[in-house]
Design a protein around this motif. Structure first.
Motif, PDB file in Angstrom:
ATOM      1  N   VAL A  41       0.841  -1.201   0.000  1.00 40.74           N
ATOM      2  CA  VAL A  41       0.000   0.000   0.000  1.00 40.74           C
ATOM      3  C   VAL A  41       0.880   1.257   0.000  1.00 40.74           C
ATOM      4  N   ALA A  42       1.936   1.274   0.823  1.00 36.40           N
ATOM      5  CA  ALA A  42       2.839   2.431   0.861  1.00 36.40           C
ATOM      6  C   ALA A  42       3.484   2.658  -0.500  1.00 36.40           C
ATOM      7  N   SER A  43       3.864   1.578  -1.166  1.00 34.02           N
ATOM      8  CA  SER A  43       4.476   1.668  -2.491  1.00 34.02           C
ATOM      9  C   SER A  43       3.492   2.264  -3.491  1.00 34.02           C
ATOM     10  N   ASP A  44       2.246   1.831  -3.441  1.00 35.04           N
ATOM     11  CA  ASP A  44       1.233   2.345  -4.355  1.00 35.04           C
ATOM     12  C   ASP A  44       0.988   3.833  -4.101  1.00 35.04           C
ATOM     13  N   ILE A  45       0.947   4.228  -2.834  1.00 43.58           N
ATOM     14  CA  ILE A  45       0.724   5.637  -2.491  1.00 43.58           C
ATOM     15  C   ILE A  45       1.881   6.495  -3.001  1.00 43.58           C
ATOM     16  N   ALA A  46       3.104   5.982  -2.887  1.00 45.72           N
ATOM     17  CA  ALA A  46       4.271   6.720  -3.382  1.00 45.72           C
ATOM     18  C   ALA A  46       4.171   6.949  -4.887  1.00 45.72           C
ATOM     19  N   ASP A  47       3.666   5.963  -5.601  1.00 48.94           N
ATOM     20  CA  ASP A  47       3.549   6.066  -7.053  1.00 48.94           C
ATOM     21  C   ASP A  47       2.308   6.833  -7.512  1.00 48.94           C
ATOM     22  N   HIS A  48       1.314   6.949  -6.637  1.00 52.02           N
ATOM     23  CA  HIS A  48       0.041   7.602  -6.995  1.00 52.02           C
ATOM     24  C   HIS A  48      -0.403   8.539  -5.871  1.00 52.02           C
ATOM     25  N   PRO A  49       0.228   9.717  -5.753  1.00 55.35           N
ATOM     26  CA  PRO A  49      -0.176  10.638  -4.681  1.00 55.35           C
ATOM     27  C   PRO A  49      -1.605  11.133  -4.867  1.00 55.35           C
ATOM     28  N   ASP A  50      -2.196  11.539  -3.760  1.00 48.40           N
ATOM     29  CA  ASP A  50      -3.586  12.032  -3.750  1.00 48.40           C
ATOM     30  C   ASP A  50      -4.527  11.017  -4.380  1.00 48.40           C
ATOM     31  N   THR A  51      -4.497   9.832  -3.824  1.00 44.87           N
ATOM     32  CA  THR A  51      -5.298   8.728  -4.330  1.00 44.87           C
ATOM     33  C   THR A  51      -6.270   8.275  -3.234  1.00 44.87           C
ATOM     34  N   ALA A  52      -7.394   7.741  -3.639  1.00 43.10           N
ATOM     35  CA  ALA A  52      -8.404   7.265  -2.688  1.00 43.10           C
ATOM     36  C   ALA A  52      -8.167   5.791  -2.355  1.00 43.10           C
ATOM     37  N   VAL A  53      -8.652   5.384  -1.204  1.00 47.14           N
ATOM     38  CA  VAL A  53      -8.497   4.007  -0.746  1.00 47.14           C
ATOM     39  C   VAL A  53      -9.056   3.026  -1.775  1.00 47.14           C
ATOM     40  N   ALA A  57      -7.092  -0.007  -3.689  1.00 46.26           N
ATOM     41  CA  ALA A  57      -7.606  -1.382  -3.678  1.00 46.26           C
ATOM     42  C   ALA A  57      -7.719  -1.915  -5.108  1.00 46.26           C
ATOM     43  N   ALA A  58      -8.209  -1.094  -6.013  1.00 47.61           N
ATOM     44  CA  ALA A  58      -8.362  -1.534  -7.400  1.00 47.61           C
ATOM     45  C   ALA A  58      -7.003  -1.815  -8.044  1.00 47.61           C
ATOM     46  N   ARG A  59      -6.020  -0.950  -7.793  1.00 52.96           N
ATOM     47  CA  ARG A  59      -4.704  -1.137  -8.412  1.00 52.96           C
ATOM     48  C   ARG A  59      -3.947  -2.319  -7.829  1.00 52.96           C
ATOM     49  N   THR A  60      -4.080  -2.531  -6.520  1.00 54.00           N
ATOM     50  CA  THR A  60      -3.301  -3.591  -5.867  1.00 54.00           C
ATOM     51  C   THR A  60      -4.015  -4.926  -5.841  1.00 54.00           C
ATOM     52  N   GLY A  61      -5.336  -4.912  -6.027  1.00 52.07           N
ATOM     53  CA  GLY A  61      -6.102  -6.154  -5.947  1.00 52.07           C
ATOM     54  C   GLY A  61      -6.387  -6.577  -4.515  1.00 52.07           C
ATOM     55  N   LEU A  62      -6.098  -5.694  -3.559  1.00 52.66           N
ATOM     56  CA  LEU A  62      -6.357  -5.999  -2.143  1.00 52.66           C
ATOM     57  C   LEU A  62      -7.770  -5.586  -1.768  1.00 52.66           C
ATOM     58  N   PRO A  63      -8.378  -6.269  -0.801  1.00 55.83           N
ATOM     59  CA  PRO A  63      -9.695  -5.844  -0.334  1.00 55.83           C
ATOM     60  C   PRO A  63      -9.622  -4.431   0.273  1.00 55.83           C
ATOM     61  N   GLN A  64     -10.668  -3.653   0.044  1.00 54.60           N
ATOM     62  CA  GLN A  64     -10.690  -2.269   0.524  1.00 54.60           C
ATOM     63  C   GLN A  64     -10.505  -2.190   2.038  1.00 54.60           C
ATOM     64  N   SER A  65     -11.037  -3.149   2.772  1.00 48.82           N
ATOM     65  CA  SER A  65     -10.891  -3.133   4.236  1.00 48.82           C
ATOM     66  C   SER A  65      -9.416  -3.262   4.642  1.00 48.82           C
ATOM     67  N   GLN A  66      -8.659  -4.095   3.920  1.00 44.34           N
ATOM     68  CA  GLN A  66      -7.240  -4.257   4.238  1.00 44.34           C
ATOM     69  C   GLN A  66      -6.455  -3.004   3.859  1.00 44.34           C
ATOM     70  N   VAL A  67      -6.817  -2.380   2.758  1.00 45.69           N
ATOM     71  CA  VAL A  67      -6.159  -1.142   2.351  1.00 45.69           C
ATOM     72  C   VAL A  67      -6.444  -0.060   3.397  1.00 45.69           C
ATOM     73  N   SER A  68      -7.689   0.036   3.850  1.00 46.30           N
ATOM     74  CA  SER A  68      -8.041   1.027   4.878  1.00 46.30           C
ATOM     75  C   SER A  68      -7.232   0.808   6.146  1.00 46.30           C
TER      76      SER A  68
END
Length: 161
Positions: A41-53, A57-68
Motif C-alpha cells: 500500500v505504501a508503495s502504491d501511495i508513493a507512485d500515486h499521490p492524492d489517491t483514494a483508498v 484497492a483496485a490497483r493492488t487487488g487488495l480488499p478495501q478493508s485491508q487497504v483502509s
C-alpha cells in the motif's frame, strides 16, 4: 535462472527484508504477515499521490478493508497524510507525508547486514560484500528513486570486473 527460481528468490529476499526491519513499537516482537500488505500500500501511495483508498484497492487487488487498515497504520506512523477529496468530501485522499516521521526514518535506516548474515549462514566479509553489491545492482535497475517497484530511467548497470 528460470521463472520458478526467480520467484523463489523473490520470496526469500522478502523474508530477509522483513527480518531486517526494526521491531514494531511496543516490543510486540516481529511483524505479522501484514507487513507486506502495508509495504504494498505504501508503495502504491508513493507512485500515486492524492489517491483514494478504493483506487489503491483496485490497483493492488487488495480488499478495501485491508487497504483502509494499512492506510490507518501508515497514518499512525506518520508516513502518510489523509485529506478530504475537494471534489467529493465523502472520500479521503492519501499521500506520502512531506516530512519523514521518526518511525519511518528508523525503518528506512535499518541495515540489512545482520539479516543477510543470518540468511547466508556466514559472516565472511567477501561473500557479504558480493551479495550486498548484487542487491544494489538489482535495486538500481528495478526500484524507482522512491524505493518503489519500477525501473529507474538513466541508470546504468555497472560492468563486472
Amino acid at each position: 535462472m528460470n521463472g520458478v527460481e526467480l520467484f523463489l528468490l523473490g520470496r526469500t529476499l522478502m523474508k530477509i527484508g522483513e527480518e531486517a526491519l526494526p521491531e514494531p513499537p511496543g516490543g510486540t516482537g516481529r511483524y505479522a504477515g501484514s507487513t507486506r500488505l502495508v509495504l504494498v500500500v505504501a508503495s502504491d501511495i508513493a507512485d500515486h499521490p492524492d489517491t483514494a483508498v478504493g483506487e489503491i484497492a483496485a490497483r493492488t487487488g487488495l480488499p478495501q478493508s485491508q487497504v483502509s487498515s494499512a492506510v490507518a497504520r501508515l497514518n499512525e506512523a506518520g508516513s502518510v497524510h489523509t485529506a478530504p477529496d475537494p471534489a467529493d468530501r465523502r472520500r479521503l485522499l492519501v499521500r506520502q507525508a512531506d516530512e519523514v516521521s521518526e518511525r519511518v526514518a528508523q525503518v528506512r535506516a535499518a541495515g540489512i547486514d545482520e539479516a543477510l548474515i543470518a540468511a547466508l549462514g556466514s559472516d565472511e566479509p567477501r561473500r557479504l560484500r558480493q551479495v550486498t553489491e548484487a542487491l544494489d545492482v538489482l535495486a538500481r535497475n528495478f526500484l524507482s528513486p522512491s524505493g518503489t517497484p519500477g525501473p529507474r530511467r538513466g541508470d546504468t548497470v555497472p560492468s563486472s570486473e
